[in-house]
Scaffold this motif. Structure first.
Motif, PDB file in Angstrom:
ATOM      1  N   PHE A 162      41.909 -32.092   7.506  1.00 19.31           N
ATOM      2  CA  PHE A 162      42.772 -31.604   8.296  1.00 19.31           C
ATOM      3  C   PHE A 162      42.035 -30.511   8.964  1.00 19.31           C
ATOM      4  O   PHE A 162      41.984 -30.428  10.117  1.00 19.31           O
ATOM      5  CB  PHE A 162      44.052 -31.252   7.695  1.00 19.31           C
ATOM      6  N   LEU A 183      39.195 -31.481  11.130  1.00 21.69           N
ATOM      7  CA  LEU A 183      39.238 -31.945  12.217  1.00 21.69           C
ATOM      8  C   LEU A 183      39.680 -31.124  13.484  1.00 21.69           C
ATOM      9  O   LEU A 183      39.703 -30.958  14.365  1.00 21.69           O
ATOM     10  CB  LEU A 183      40.046 -33.115  12.053  1.00 21.69           C
ATOM     11  N   GLU A 184      40.597 -30.012  12.584  1.00 23.89           N
ATOM     12  CA  GLU A 184      41.245 -28.975  13.557  1.00 23.89           C
ATOM     13  C   GLU A 184      40.009 -28.155  14.205  1.00 23.89           C
ATOM     14  O   GLU A 184      40.022 -27.873  15.475  1.00 23.89           O
ATOM     15  CB  GLU A 184      42.010 -28.028  12.551  1.00 23.89           C
ATOM     16  N   LEU A 225      37.528 -29.439  15.613  1.00 25.73           N
ATOM     17  CA  LEU A 225      37.238 -30.191  16.843  1.00 25.73           C
ATOM     18  C   LEU A 225      37.766 -29.261  18.113  1.00 25.73           C
ATOM     19  O   LEU A 225      37.101 -29.534  19.278  1.00 25.73           O
ATOM     20  CB  LEU A 225      38.094 -31.631  16.882  1.00 25.73           C
ATOM     21  N   SER A 226      38.665 -28.630  17.786  1.00 25.57           N
ATOM     22  CA  SER A 226      39.194 -27.957  19.051  1.00 25.57           C
ATOM     23  C   SER A 226      38.526 -26.539  19.435  1.00 25.57           C
ATOM     24  O   SER A 226      38.913 -25.630  20.237  1.00 25.57           O
ATOM     25  CB  SER A 226      40.670 -27.401  18.987  1.00 25.57           C
ATOM     26  N   ALA A 227      37.389 -26.319  18.472  1.00 29.36           N
ATOM     27  CA  ALA A 227      36.368 -25.271  18.776  1.00 29.36           C
ATOM     28  C   ALA A 227      35.723 -25.343  20.202  1.00 29.36           C
ATOM     29  O   ALA A 227      35.924 -26.747  20.796  1.00 29.36           O
ATOM     30  CB  ALA A 227      35.370 -25.125  17.856  1.00 29.36           C
ATOM     31  N   VAL A 283      46.543 -36.698   9.062  1.00 31.62           N
ATOM     32  CA  VAL A 283      45.401 -36.326   9.194  1.00 31.62           C
ATOM     33  C   VAL A 283      44.652 -37.320  10.323  1.00 31.62           C
ATOM     34  O   VAL A 283      44.076 -36.818  11.354  1.00 31.62           O
ATOM     35  CB  VAL A 283      44.460 -36.558   7.946  1.00 31.62           C
ATOM     36  N   PHE A 285      46.731 -36.961  13.889  1.00 28.37           N
ATOM     37  CA  PHE A 285      46.661 -35.892  14.421  1.00 28.37           C
ATOM     38  C   PHE A 285      45.580 -35.720  15.588  1.00 28.37           C
ATOM     39  O   PHE A 285      46.211 -35.800  17.056  1.00 28.37           O
ATOM     40  CB  PHE A 285      46.300 -34.860  13.491  1.00 28.37           C
ATOM     41  N   PRO A 286      44.404 -36.142  15.426  1.00 25.18           N
ATOM     42  CA  PRO A 286      43.484 -36.235  16.500  1.00 25.18           C
ATOM     43  C   PRO A 286      43.939 -37.323  17.393  1.00 25.18           C
ATOM     44  O   PRO A 286      43.573 -37.246  18.878  1.00 25.18           O
ATOM     45  CB  PRO A 286      42.235 -36.307  16.031  1.00 25.18           C
ATOM     46  N   LYS A 328      42.807 -29.407  25.711  1.00 25.54           N
ATOM     47  CA  LYS A 328      43.359 -30.081  24.636  1.00 25.54           C
ATOM     48  C   LYS A 328      44.854 -29.657  24.646  1.00 25.54           C
ATOM     49  O   LYS A 328      45.366 -28.522  24.243  1.00 25.54           O
ATOM     50  CB  LYS A 328      42.616 -29.785  23.124  1.00 25.54           C
ATOM     51  N   ASP A 348      46.883 -30.621  22.344  1.00 25.52           N
ATOM     52  CA  ASP A 348      47.419 -30.440  20.731  1.00 25.52           C
ATOM     53  C   ASP A 348      47.581 -29.123  20.457  1.00 25.52           C
ATOM     54  O   ASP A 348      48.508 -28.702  19.908  1.00 25.52           O
ATOM     55  CB  ASP A 348      46.679 -31.179  19.789  1.00 25.52           C
ATOM     56  N   ASP A 349      46.551 -28.275  21.075  1.00 21.01           N
ATOM     57  CA  ASP A 349      46.632 -26.891  20.821  1.00 21.01           C
ATOM     58  C   ASP A 349      46.649 -25.851  22.026  1.00 21.01           C
ATOM     59  O   ASP A 349      46.467 -24.775  21.945  1.00 21.01           O
ATOM     60  CB  ASP A 349      45.436 -26.375  19.734  1.00 21.01           C
ATOM     61  N   SER A 365      44.485 -25.562  24.163  1.00 29.36           N
ATOM     62  CA  SER A 365      43.151 -24.925  24.420  1.00 29.36           C
ATOM     63  C   SER A 365      42.587 -25.487  25.823  1.00 29.36           C
ATOM     64  O   SER A 365      42.647 -26.330  26.200  1.00 29.36           O
ATOM     65  CB  SER A 365      42.150 -25.230  23.194  1.00 29.36           C
ATOM     66  N   ASP A 392      38.870 -24.862  27.688  1.00 28.37           N
ATOM     67  CA  ASP A 392      37.478 -24.467  27.529  1.00 28.37           C
ATOM     68  C   ASP A 392      36.789 -24.966  28.802  1.00 28.37           C
ATOM     69  O   ASP A 392      36.798 -26.209  29.124  1.00 28.37           O
ATOM     70  CB  ASP A 392      36.709 -25.315  26.369  1.00 28.37           C
ATOM     71  N   PHE A 447      37.100 -19.710  27.410  1.00 28.74           N
ATOM     72  CA  PHE A 447      37.637 -20.150  26.201  1.00 28.74           C
ATOM     73  C   PHE A 447      39.007 -19.516  25.895  1.00 28.74           C
ATOM     74  O   PHE A 447      38.763 -18.285  25.532  1.00 28.74           O
ATOM     75  CB  PHE A 447      36.749 -20.333  25.071  1.00 28.74           C
TER      76      PHE A 447
END
Lengths: 291, 181
Positions: A12, A15-16, A18-20, B12, B15-16, B52, B54-55, B57, B59, B93
């Motif tokens: 988890f 994969l999280e 990935l938002s970097a 898991v 989610f993506p 994104k 989902d969060d 974000s 960039d 960012f």
């Protein structure tokens, strides 16, 4: 079950990540080498460097009398200046056209420069190549008997192929086979042999970068083959500095002219015998719109 | 335990997949500089951006050497001033801090907050813009004022005339949906 939970969390959070931030990659990987020369000429000799589309260079080129005149002549400054006022314009990124007027013999010249090849950073193209043509007309009425000449008899021409390469981003060398032609030649001294109408030569120009904005330069125009008696190979040594769209060039030059047909065929001063003059050019580039 | 395992796996894996991301590398970035009696604009069509949902974000970055002011001498001055040999990118960012409805197709004002970096200096900024969900993706527009001194950038001089410290920045980009998973 613990291990399942652990792997789930690792997955988890893995994969999280990935938002970097995205990996930063350069957009410009290859392209032409910028500014083999700072500007389109050294002192009087043209360089491969061309104008961008819709850019205009207004230039004031001048030099004075021979420094060898000494203090009495204030090292040539008392002789007054030979001035060429000119404008060049980038029609496209490859083609520029220009017009100028030189105070000596009131020579008005039209010219073009066309970039054939650009040196690439990757070295896939190792040299920059440009061709130049210039046609001038002597408009002065009462000097050297010009008032009796027709328009076509007053014409002079120049053509060259300029091949240059920048080495290590520091040093640029240009070699330029060239030819000049005058429709009319004048015997200045009684008994002088018939002057040549056409001169061939190979021009050399160089630039050594001292910093991002300044450099040392030189130009040398040896005549090959037949030459008018008394014609010497032109040479100039200069320093140039760039600041906010201006390029200032200061130099010592043998020839009095800023048109290469004259520098090749009409220079009678030997730089290395101490016959040179102080000169400076001011170049100002204007952007006249988007490409 | 099987149920828990299934649940975690779904969590898991899904989610993506459910996280919608939008990306482009052909956005437009523009800056306008003022000197007395004169303005000039630099433009690039190589703005890279990703949002994104989902969060939330955000960039964005741009290779500064792609900026073109239409004058090679001025471009060179700009790159020297920005020291692009050491700091080639300008980047942001952060995240969307205002409400944003991903289902709405109307233009929505949004606020993003995050770190803007240029010339090796980073500053937290808050930028207002709009996002419009279209058939092609998310159309993002924003503009703000960048103060050169905040990033230790010495405004270049055109002879004796100094370029204004405040630079107007505009971006516009259509971010297209990205298939993930």
């Amino acid at each position: 079950m613990k291990s399942i939970l652990l792997s789930a969390f690792i997955l988890f959070f893995g994969l999280e990540s990935l938002s970097a931030q995205m990996q930063r990659t350069r957009a410009v990987q290859d392209g032409p080498v910028d500014e083999l020369f700072l500007i389109g000429s050294v002192a009087g000799m043209s360089t491969v460097t061309n104008l961008e589309a819709n850019n205009m260079n207004s230039l004031i080129m001048h030099n004075f009398g021979l420094v060898s005149g000494g203090l009495e002549d204030f090292y040539g400054l008392d002789q007054g200046a030979a001035v060429r006022l000119g404008i060049d314009y980038g029609v496209t990124d490859k083609l520029s056209i220009g017009i100028g007027r030189t105070s000596v013999e009131d020579n008005v010249d039209l010219r073009f420069k066309y970039t054939v090849l650009r040196q690439l950073k990757s070295d896939k193209v190792p040299v920059e190549v440009a061709v130049k043509g210039d046609i001038g007309v002597t408009t002065q009425k009462n000097n050297r008997g010009f008032e009796d000449f027709t328009f076509s008899e007053r014409l002079n021409y120049f053509g060259s192929v300029m091949i240059a390469r920048q080495f290590n981003g520091k040093f640029t060398l240009q070699v330029a086979p060239m030819v000049s032609h005058f429709n009319t030649v004048v015997i200045d001294v009684v008994g002088q042999p018939e002057p040549e109408h056409t001169h061939f030569g190979v021009g050399f120009a160089g630039r050594i970068k001292l910093g991002v904005r300044n450099s040392l330069t030189f130009e040398y125009l040896p005549v090959l083959g037949e030459r008018t008696e008394g014609t010497k190979n032109h040479f100039a040594l200069g320093y140039e500095i760039e600041t906010g769209g201006h390029v200032f060039q200061m130099f010592f030059m043998a020839g009095q002219w800023f048109t290469e047909q004259h520098l090749l065929a009409r220079n009678t001063n030997d730089f290395f015998a101490g016959d040179f003059r102080l000169g400076f050019n001011v170049n100002r580039i204007f952007s006249l719109g988007k490409k | 335990m099987k149920k828990l395992f299934t649940f975690l796996t779904m969590l898991v894996v899904s989610f993506p997949l459910s996280a919608q991301s939008f990306y482009s590398e052909t956005g437009t970035a523009k800056f306008t500089s003022s000197v007395p009696l004169h303005n000039f604009t630099g433009t690039s069509e190589s703005l890279v951006g990703m949002i994104k949902l989902d969060d939330m974000s955000v960039d964005f970055y741009i290779d500064l050497e792609t900026l073109d002011t239409g004058n090679a001498k001025r471009d060179k001055d700009m790159l020297i001033t920005l020291e692009t040999d050491k700091h080639p990118f300008a980047e942001f960012f952060g995240e969307i801090t205002s409400d944003f409805d991903p289902e709405s197709s109307s233009e929505q004002p949004v606020t993003v907050k995050g770190d803007f970096t240029i010339h090796g200096g980073t500053k937290e900024v808050e930028i207002d813009g709009t996002i419009t969900k279209t058939e092609g993706g998310l159309l993002v527009k924003a503009d703000w004022i960048l103060n050169l001194e905040d990033y230790d950038i010495e405004p270049p001089r055109l002879l004796i005339v100094k370029v204004d410290e405040e630079q107007a920045i505009e971006i516009e980009v259509l971010l297209k949906p990205v298939e993930e998973g």
